[in-house]
Each structure stands twice: as structure tokens, then as C-alpha cells.
Design an enzyme around this catalytic site. Structure first.
Site, mmCIF file in Angstrom:
data_model
loop_
_atom_site.group_PDB
_atom_site.id
_atom_site.type_symbol
_atom_site.label_atom_id
_atom_site.label_comp_id
_atom_site.label_asym_id
_atom_site.label_seq_id
_atom_site.Cartn_x
_atom_site.Cartn_y
_atom_site.Cartn_z
ATOM 1 N N GLU A 209 62.863 -49.371 -4.209
ATOM 2 C CA GLU A 209 62.261 -50.559 -5.206
ATOM 3 C C GLU A 209 62.661 -50.115 -6.658
ATOM 4 O O GLU A 209 62.976 -49.013 -6.908
ATOM 5 C CB GLU A 209 60.640 -50.372 -5.212
ATOM 6 C CG GLU A 209 59.737 -49.289 -5.114
ATOM 7 C CD GLU A 209 60.009 -48.472 -6.293
ATOM 8 O OE1 GLU A 209 60.161 -48.947 -7.531
ATOM 9 O OE2 GLU A 209 60.051 -47.345 -6.194
ATOM 10 N N GLU B 199 63.268 -45.764 -6.029
ATOM 11 C CA GLU B 199 64.718 -46.387 -5.713
ATOM 12 C C GLU B 199 64.853 -46.329 -4.087
ATOM 13 O O GLU B 199 65.989 -46.948 -3.766
ATOM 14 C CB GLU B 199 65.720 -45.483 -6.512
ATOM 15 C CG GLU B 199 65.667 -45.632 -7.926
ATOM 16 C CD GLU B 199 67.033 -44.850 -8.745
ATOM 17 O OE1 GLU B 199 67.737 -44.153 -7.875
ATOM 18 O OE2 GLU B 199 67.044 -44.752 -9.579
#
Length: 365
Positions: A189, A331
Site C-alpha cells: 500500500e 509498500e
């Protein structure tokens, strides 16, 4: 490779299936455990790698599971609440990092290349125009345009989004997974302000005090952390009636968390292995699990992040993470780092000799 918005039309994207049954067993667990116990090693000597191997076998439904075409998806969106100063970084960092992912310069980009993971960056609501026909990135990184809005609204002033928009985002996530190959979904994310949304969801979904859910995010100092806690306390009180999972998701956001939750539901329905990264991806999984509890049977939790609430949330979910490296990047970096452990667990089951096949004496009674 560019995946256009037309590849995921809202009209053709049904809501995710919430009727996810518990994984069938039919004696599979006993057979896999018997296999593990008779490999050429002392009983249980591979520790949690054996537990992982058993879980993967049950998810895939085979004594010797094979994981193929692993897909790492970074879900990105902006948050209106960031205007209240709850992050150490400005909102522009969201779109700048999306560009960095596509340019191959982010940590998750490096790790995806190292481990042979297909990387997709899903724009779920980034407040930036990347331009029509936005090309994919280096090394085959794909850009999926799932933008439903230019970020969420400021949840300190009203709901971050409508319930309908949250459901649409979930449908987009499910549609994306249906178009991706493989039997593994690794979650990532990106979104400035999303630790705030995740903290609010954690408190509402678990009932734990907000002080146990709020951390420093991207690196707030003591004053910044105090401000963040104050803002989030007001937001939580403002939306006291948002108790059901979808209502809480709509009240607090964000679009990337909603899209991720839909992706998880679809992956679970397809019996894909879901590799959960850190605090924010746990929020999306927790929303999905609140709607369909059997989702958790399909999940492997990669690591316990340094975000203060994450360990408590994992404990609440009954999850035991594979790694604890003090990560707080997001991430999907932790999911990528954990990936070799999943490969190793499968190889142990498939390739190790048994005592009988190798002609090795077993331990004496």
C-alpha cells in the site's frame, strides 16, 4: 504494461463474494503432518517453517503445494484527513512514490525484482493526474488505473467516503484479482495519512483504546504524535455510530484500504495464498475478515511492523507473523522479504526425502 480503467469497468464489477467457506480438510492436515514428521530430520526441527508448510498445503489443497506467478500489488490512494497534519510528509508524496514505484526505484521495486515477483501499482484514488495511457514501469511493473475519486474526504469533517463508494472500491479490487494470474497475492500500500485511517479502523473493529492503536506512522516526533492522537480522537467520536465494518470503512477510509479488502476477499474465494504486509494491509484484511471470517485461513502474515499498534492487532486476529525486523516502510516490503520462506516451506514438503526413501535410520524409542 498499462491496465486501463476500461479493464475494470464499474458496471461489470460485481461486489466481492462474502460467502467464503472454511477450508475443507478431508484428512489433508493429517497427511501433510505425517509427511513432515517422516522427513529426514528430527521431529519438528524445522520449527515454524513446518507450520507454514502445513498452512500453505491447506490453502492450496495439496500435500505438496506449488506456488506460481506470485502477484505483489501496491494499492495507492490519498486521504483528506492528511490536511489535519497527521503525517510527517505532505500528500504529494503519494503520487511521487507511485512514480517511483513505476520507475523501479522504491524498496518494494528492488525486492520484487530480486525475488521474481510481478508488481502492479493500483491507483485507487491518488490525487494526481498521471495522464491518459499512462505507461507501465520498468521491469514489467504494471499500472492499474482504478481511480474512483481524487482521494477521500477529510474524515474530521464528515465520512471519508460513502458506503456506496467503499463497496465500489471493493468491487474494483476483486475485479483486479480476477484478472491477475497465479495463486499468491502479496499485499502492499501507499497513501500519506493511511496509518491514521488504519488506526481508526483498528480501534473501531477491535474495541481497543485509540491510544493503543496510534503510532508514529512515517516518523512523527512527540509533538506530532500528540497532535495525531488528538485529531483521531475527535474523528473517532464524530463517527461513533459507524460500528458495522462497511460503515467504519466508509467513515474512516481509505480507498486503497477498501480496494485491498475487496482484493483479499476475491483472493480468498479463489484459494490464493494472501501474504499480508504491515499495519495498513492488516487493516484491509481485518475489514475483509469482519465480513467473511474464513478469509484469515488463507492469510500468511509476513511480519510484525514497528508501528505500535500492529503487534496488538495481530494478536487480536490470532496471527503469528513470520518476521520481526522493525520495518515500518509499508509498500509490501515485508511481504516481499517473507516470500522466500514460503518458497522454502513448499520445497521442503516436495523435495526432502523421507527416512524410508533415503534409507536413513529413525530415532530409537
Amino acid at each position: 504494461m498499462h491496465l486501463s480503467f476500461a479493464d475494470f469497468p464499474l458496471a461489470d464489477a460485481p461486489a466481492p463474494d462474502l460467502h467464503i467457506a472454511p477450508l475443507p480438510d478431508d484428512g489433508l492436515a493429517a497427511r501433510v503432518q505425517h509427511r513432515l514428521d517422516h522427513l529426514t530430520k528430527p521431529l519438528g526441527s524445522l520449527g515454524r517453517l513446518e507450520t507454514l508448510a502445513l498452512r500453505l498445503a491447506l490453502i492450496v489443497g495439496r500435500e505438496t503445494p506449488r506456488l506460481h506467478d506470485p502477484q505483489l500489488v501496491v494499492f495507492a490512494a490519498d486521504h483528506g484527513l492528511a490536511a489535519q497534519g497527521v503525517s510527517a510528509y505532505p500528500s504529494d508524496v503519494t503520487w511521487q512514490m507511485v512514480d517511483n514505484f513505476l520507475a523501479g526505484g522504491a524498496a518494494v521495486s528492488v525486492l520484487a525484482r530480486q525475488h521474481g515477483l510481478s508488481l502492479t501499482v493500483a491507483d485507487c484514488g491518488v490525487c494526481h493526474d498521471f495522464g491518459p495511457g499512462r505507461p507501465g514501469g520498468v521491469d514489467g511493473t504494471r499500472y492499474a488505473d482504478l481511480k474512483l475519486a481524487r482521494g477521500t474526504a477529510d474524515s474530521s469533517q464528515g465520512p471519508a467516503m460513502t458506503r456506496g463508494l467503499a463497496v465500489q472500491a471493493m468491487a474494483q479490487g476483486a475485479a483486479l484479482v480476477r484478472r491477475l494470474p497465479g495463486n499468491v497475492l502479496l499485499l502492499g500500500e501507499m497513501g500519506i495519512g493511511n496509518t491514521s485511517a488504519a488506526s481508526l479502523l483498528m480501534s473501531r473493529l477491535t474495541g481497543q483504546p485509540l491510544t493503543d492503536c496510534v503510532g508514529r506512522g512515517t516518523g512523527l516526533d512527540d509533538a506530532g504524535l500528540a497532535r495525531k492522537l488528538g485529531v483521531l480522537t475527535q474523528v473517532l467520536q464524530r463517527h461513533a455510530g459507524a460500528v458495522e465494518p462497511l460503515d467504519a470503512l466508509a467513515a474512516f477510509g481509505g480507498l486503497e484500504i477498501a480496494t485491498l479488502a475487496g482484493a483479499v476477499l476475491q483472493a480468498a474465494a479463489e484459494r490464493r495464498v494472501v501474504v499480508v504486509d504491515g499495519f495498513i494491509t492488516t487493516a484491509g484484511v481485518a475489514v475483509a475478515a469482519a465480513l467473511a471470517p474464513a478469509v484469515l485461513q488463507r492469510c500468511v502474515f509476513a511480519h510484525a511492523s514497528a508501528e505500535s499498534g500492529h503487534a496488538r492487532w495481530l494478536a487480536h486476529l490470532g496471527a503469528e507473523p513470520l518476521l520481526d525486523l522493525g520495518l515500518r516502510l509499508g509498500e509490501g516490503s515485508g511481504a516481499a522479504l517473507a516470500w522466500p520462506l514460503l518458497e522454502s516451506a513448499c520445497r521442503v514438503l516436495a523435495e526432502m526425502a523421507s527416512f524410508a526413501s533415503a534409507g536413513v535410520s529413525t530415532a530409537s524409542a
